[in-house]
Design a protein around this motif. Structure first.
Motif, PDB file in Angstrom:
ATOM      1  N   LEU A  80     -10.245   2.605   0.140  1.00 55.49           N
ATOM      2  CA  LEU A  80      -9.562   1.409   0.614  1.00 55.49           C
ATOM      3  C   LEU A  80     -10.529   0.233   0.507  1.00 55.49           C
ATOM      4  O   LEU A  80     -11.592   0.243   1.119  1.00 55.49           O
ATOM      5  CB  LEU A  80      -9.113   1.573   2.071  1.00 55.49           C
ATOM      6  N   ILE A  89      -7.554   0.411   9.696  1.00 53.08           N
ATOM      7  CA  ILE A  89      -6.267   0.854   9.169  1.00 53.08           C
ATOM      8  C   ILE A  89      -6.109   2.302   9.642  1.00 53.08           C
ATOM      9  O   ILE A  89      -6.893   3.159   9.237  1.00 53.08           O
ATOM     10  CB  ILE A  89      -6.278   0.827   7.618  1.00 53.08           C
ATOM     11  N   ALA A 102      -3.140  -5.900   4.946  1.00 51.01           N
ATOM     12  CA  ALA A 102      -4.424  -6.351   5.501  1.00 51.01           C
ATOM     13  C   ALA A 102      -5.247  -7.126   4.472  1.00 51.01           C
ATOM     14  O   ALA A 102      -6.375  -7.514   4.743  1.00 51.01           O
ATOM     15  CB  ALA A 102      -5.215  -5.143   6.005  1.00 51.01           C
ATOM     16  N   LEU A 147     -11.047  -3.454   1.480  1.00 55.54           N
ATOM     17  CA  LEU A 147     -10.457  -4.340   2.495  1.00 55.54           C
ATOM     18  C   LEU A 147     -11.353  -5.543   2.753  1.00 55.54           C
ATOM     19  O   LEU A 147     -12.559  -5.493   2.489  1.00 55.54           O
ATOM     20  CB  LEU A 147     -10.300  -3.558   3.806  1.00 55.54           C
ATOM     21  N   LEU A 169       0.427   4.085   2.566  1.00 51.00           N
ATOM     22  CA  LEU A 169      -0.973   3.669   2.653  1.00 51.00           C
ATOM     23  C   LEU A 169      -1.165   2.320   1.954  1.00 51.00           C
ATOM     24  O   LEU A 169      -1.776   1.402   2.492  1.00 51.00           O
ATOM     25  CB  LEU A 169      -1.876   4.724   2.017  1.00 51.00           C
ATOM     26  N   THR A 214      -5.310   6.023   9.809  1.00 55.15           N
ATOM     27  CA  THR A 214      -4.948   7.073   8.850  1.00 55.15           C
ATOM     28  C   THR A 214      -5.012   8.409   9.587  1.00 55.15           C
ATOM     29  O   THR A 214      -5.777   8.531  10.558  1.00 55.15           O
ATOM     30  CB  THR A 214      -5.923   7.121   7.653  1.00 55.15           C
ATOM     31  N   SER A 266       0.191  -0.629   3.934  1.00 58.21           N
ATOM     32  CA  SER A 266      -0.591  -1.096   5.089  1.00 58.21           C
ATOM     33  C   SER A 266      -1.905  -1.741   4.644  1.00 58.21           C
ATOM     34  O   SER A 266      -2.360  -2.719   5.239  1.00 58.21           O
ATOM     35  CB  SER A 266      -0.840   0.041   6.084  1.00 58.21           C
ATOM     36  N   VAL A 267      -2.490  -1.219   3.578  1.00 56.44           N
ATOM     37  CA  VAL A 267      -3.743  -1.808   3.081  1.00 56.44           C
ATOM     38  C   VAL A 267      -3.471  -3.198   2.489  1.00 56.44           C
ATOM     39  O   VAL A 267      -4.211  -4.150   2.727  1.00 56.44           O
ATOM     40  CB  VAL A 267      -4.405  -0.876   2.043  1.00 56.44           C
TER      41      VAL A 267
END
Lengths: 364, 483
Positions: free
Chosen positions: A273, A282, A315, A275, A308, A284, A311-312
């Motif tokens: 991820l 996040i 952000a 970010l 996934l 998980t 949501s990533v």
């Protein structure tokens, strides 16, 4: 491994390597024969599965020019990363993006094609940042040079940096120039007991202060911070930050970089991820290992790719199925349509026959 | 046609400022490459991103060229208008859209001035590192277009190294989000590609910049040397000692004399080169770095080393470097600044060549440059009122750039190609490489409406300039359009 190519190629005089490579690519393009560019085969796990006739780059190896005082290194793409690092270490210099090897045979060409950077990335820069120039053979069999061998250069579009992380889909990297930096004289790793949200916040707070930070990672309740620089800088920063100095700090960062920590050994799908560094956690279902001061978070285990990625993305980041798992849902985060359009046009321009590393990055 | 376009642009809601009268367009006829001028067909000044999308789409639908302009400080002519085109001026788009002190990023509009970014960041102990000498005036959009550097880029990098993402509109009016708020983005690195593309690949409407912690300490030294060679040796020794100073700047005798006359700094009369070095970082490391740099300067033969004791003295030492261009204006009425980069070890050789090329043209040249990264800025003095001097100056500039290529360097370190160095692009790159640049442009701008004719020469122009054979006074293939 297919065909006529490999033996003649490997045995040939190296001065003929690039003309022969051009000729081979031209003929492959005419015949629509897909080519798989291969250095040390240490990153075959990454991206779509390699297919096609192998073009062996490992034999095109050696340092072309290295003048430590110029802070510039030019090297053939098949040179082993370990060899490059040894040459730099002999002059107390380094590739500041601290690239992972993922195997002994890793080459400098594969390193740039994959575009990986190690723990130092948020504080020193990425592979892309240190590439100064690239000589490539495109999918038409043309030998092209972009960028240069000087630190400061804005002539022409920055095609050498476009090649970084393109996974060989736009051209075969043959020679590369880098900006290199002095190795810090001293370094220390400090450990702090913190939970993930506090660790991310603390790492970001420190990154906003004039401290010689060179890495910050969190795992299982411990934030580890590496300080690198002049002796006096590291000493002063250590006194300021407190924490416990780790005796095996070097081994920790190397094992993190090479994915040799127990966290990575589960044989499960590994998600990366990417970010914003200060992004909130996040959630998980599986444990995370946080690197890059919050900017790169690893999750090992079966995850729903769509959920996934949603949501990533919310952000401000993106998710990659880095290793293993079910690749049918796409290894890389899907592109916005406007960007997909430009990707396809660039691919079409650099490799009109679509023969170079087909399917490694996206479906082209 | 242009009235119809003007009406369309004026109908955008809320409407941008649209100018069509020559009188109002005149101030936009050039950027800082003042020897070339062109009044645009029309200028449009949006104040928000949504207008930019509509402007580019309207121009794309009509095939009308769009030249984007920020503060107009570029010195290679990148923002010189197109006679049949729209000049898209972004100076009214200067808002701060977001600031994240913890994550150390700011999202700004392209018209925000470079220095303002650092001012906004200052209360949080942060700054924006790229500092081109025009930073008081120049804007972030232009910095992205030119991949601007500055006097501190040896340590802190260029614009590319200090931004995370841009929003841009491509030549078809489509909105592109390049890069991301994270440290990378999926797919090809199009953010790197658009950085430094001189307005050819997109019109930038947002930039996410990275902010760095302000160093706790800064030390500045100025050293005088009896020869350029000794000063250059000192630069190599400093970098070879494992130190990356924030700045390493050099000035030659012509510049020193001009500065002495203009600012009376009191340097040794026999100084052939001045080296200005700045180190920064934590308090302890900066103190150690100062001692190391000082000892290297002295060992390399510096005849005098001055160390600033406080910020006032630091400003005084920088005055010679930053005021150099003003001082140079007293030498001759006009001067023309070149921008090449060379491998640093070639510095003494290249300067010798520059002096002898200038002598052959009967022109004076002074050198003030970023010695740390080999980015040289020879200043060619001329008097535009003397017939032929400008042309001779430009010809000399061209030869100096070719010299940079010959020693393994490049024709532009930070000023960009614009229209100024199109000719030398043909020497630095081979036809297949130039063709690849055009391919890149087509991917973003298939109809070539964005800043056409800048940054990358057409292959026809290259063959025209370089070694194209003219037989019996006839241009080969006269049917090919040459522009």
């Amino acid at each position: 491994m297919g065909g006529f190519l490999a033996p003649t190629f490997l045995d040939s005089e190296m001065s003929d390597f690039i003309p022969q490579l051009c000729d081979h690519v031209r003929r492959s393009a005419e015949a629509k024969t897909r080519l798989r560019i291969r250095g040390g085969s240490t990153k075959d796990f990454y991206g779509g599965a390699p297919t096609g006739v192998a073009v062996e780059m490992g034999a095109y190896a050696g340092i072309i020019a290295y003048e430590p005082r110029e802070l510039v290194l030019t090297v053939k793409a098949g040179t082993r990363l370990s060899e490059v690092e040894a040459a730099l270490a002999a002059e107390r210099q380094m590739l500041a993006f601290e690239p992972p090897h993922f195997g002994e045979g890793a080459t400098i060409g594969g390193t740039v094609a994959a575009g990986f950077s190690g723990p130092r990335r948020p504080y020193a820069g990425s592979a892309r940042d240190f590439v100064l120039g690239a000589r490539i053979v495109n999918g038409k069999g043309e030998d092209l040079s972009f960028g240069g061998r000087v630190i400061k250069n804005v002539a022409g579009y920055d095609v050498s940096r476009l090649m970084t992380g393109a996974l060989g889909t736009l051209g075969i990297l043959t020679e590369l120039s880098f900006k290199v930096l002095p190795r810090p004289a001293a370094h220390v790793t400090l450990a702090f007991q913190l939970e993930a949200p506090q660790a991310v916040e603390q790492a970001n707070l420190w990154a906003g202060q004039p401290l010689p930070l060179s890495a910050a990672a969190w795992q299982e309740g411990v934030l580890r911070v590496r300080l690198s620089g002049a002796e006096s800088a590291v000493k002063a920063a250590t006194a300021r930050l407190g924490g416990d100095a780790m005796r095996d700090g070097d081994a920790f960062w190397k094992d993190l970089r090479e994915h040799r920590l127990p966290f990575f050994r589960a044989g499960l799908p590994l998600w990366r991820l990417s970010l914003p560094q200060a992004a909130a956690p996040i959630p998980t279902p599986h444990a995370q290992l946080i690197d890059w001061g919050g900017g790169q978070r690893w999750v090992s285990g079966e995850l729903d790719a769509v959920a996934l990625r949603a949501s990533v993305a919310a952000a401000g980041g993106h998710a990659t199925l880095f290793r293993g798992g079910d690749k049918s849902q796409g290894v890389f985060h899907p592109l916005q349509p406007a960007l997909a359009k430009i990707h396809k046009r660039l691919k079409e321009a650099f490799d009109p026959a679509g023969i170079l590393n087909h399917g490694r990055l996206y479906d082209f | 046609m242009n009235h119809e376009l003007a009406r369309t642009l004026e109908a955008i809601q809320p409407p941008p400022v649209v100018m069509v009268d020559e009188e109002r367009l005149r101030p936009f006829e050039t950027d800082a490459f003042v020897s070339h001028r062109q009044v645009p067909m029309m200028a449009v000044l949006p104040d928000r991103e949504s207008q930019v999308g509509e402007i580019v789409s309207a121009c794309a639908a009509r095939g009308v060229p769009v030249v984007t302009r920020g503060a107009g400080t570029g010195i290679s002519g990148g923002a010189i208008p197109h006679a049949e085109g729209v000049l898209l001026v972004v100076t009214r788009m200067r808002a701060l859209l977001a600031l994240d002190p913890l994550g150390r990023t700011a999202t700004v509009e392209p018209g925000m001035r470079n220095l303002v970014v650092s001012e906004i960041a200052a209360p949080h102990g942060l700054f924006y590192a790229p500092d081109p000498s025009s930073q008081l005036v120049c804007s972030i959009g232009g910095n992205v277009a030119e991949n601007a550097g500055g006097v501190h880029c040896l340590k802190y990098g260029f614009t590319l190294h200090n931004i995370l993402a841009v929003v841009a509109y491509d030549g078809e009016g489509e909105r592109l989000e390049l890069g991301s708020l994270a440290l990378d983005a999926p797919g090809y690195d199009l953010m790197a590609l658009i950085t430094g593309s001189e307005g050819n690949l997109g019109v930038v409407t947002q930039v996410v910049v990275r902010l760095l912690p302000r160093p706790a300490a800064t030390e500045t030294l100025l050293a005088a040397f009896g020869s350029v060679r000794e000063a250059a040796e000192a630069v190599g020794e400093i970098l070879g000692a494992g130190l990356i100073p924030a700045a390493l700047e050099m000035m030659d005798r012509v510049v020193i004399e001009a500065c002495e006359r203009y600012m009376n700094l009191g340097f040794p009369k026999d100084a052939e080169a001045l080296l200005l070095a700045e180190v920064d970082g934590g308090v302890e490391e900066t103190r150690d770095a100062l001692a190391l740099v000082r000892s290297i300067l002295e060992r390399c033969g510096a005849t005098e080393v001055r160390v600033a004791r406080d910020d006032a003295e630091r400003a005084e030492l920088w005055r010679s470097r930053k005021g150099a261009f003003t001082a140079l204006a007293t030498v001759r009425p006009d001067y023309y600044t070149i921008d090449g980069t060379i491998p640093r070890r070639m510095l003494p050789h290249v300067l010798d060549q520059v002096y002898s090329l200038a002598k052959a043209e009967g022109l004076l040249v002074g050198n003030v440059f970023h010695a740390g990264d080999g980015n040289i800025h020879p200043c060619i003095f001329y008097d535009a009122s003397v017939p032929g001097e400008l042309e001779r100056g430009e010809a000399l500039g061209g030869r100096i750039l070719e010299l940079c290529i010959d020693v393994g360097g490049t024709i532009t370190g930070e000023h960009g190609v614009g229209i100024e160095k199109l000719r030398q692009m043909c020497k630095q790159f081979r036809p297949a490489e130039i063709a690849a640049f055009h391919d890149v442009k087509r991917a973003f701008d298939p109809a070539s409406i964005l800043n056409p004719g800048k940054a990358v020469p057409t292959l026809n122009r290259c063959s025209e300039w370089g070694g194209m054979h003219i037989r019996d006074g006839r241009v080969p293939r006269a049917d090919i359009p040459r522009f």
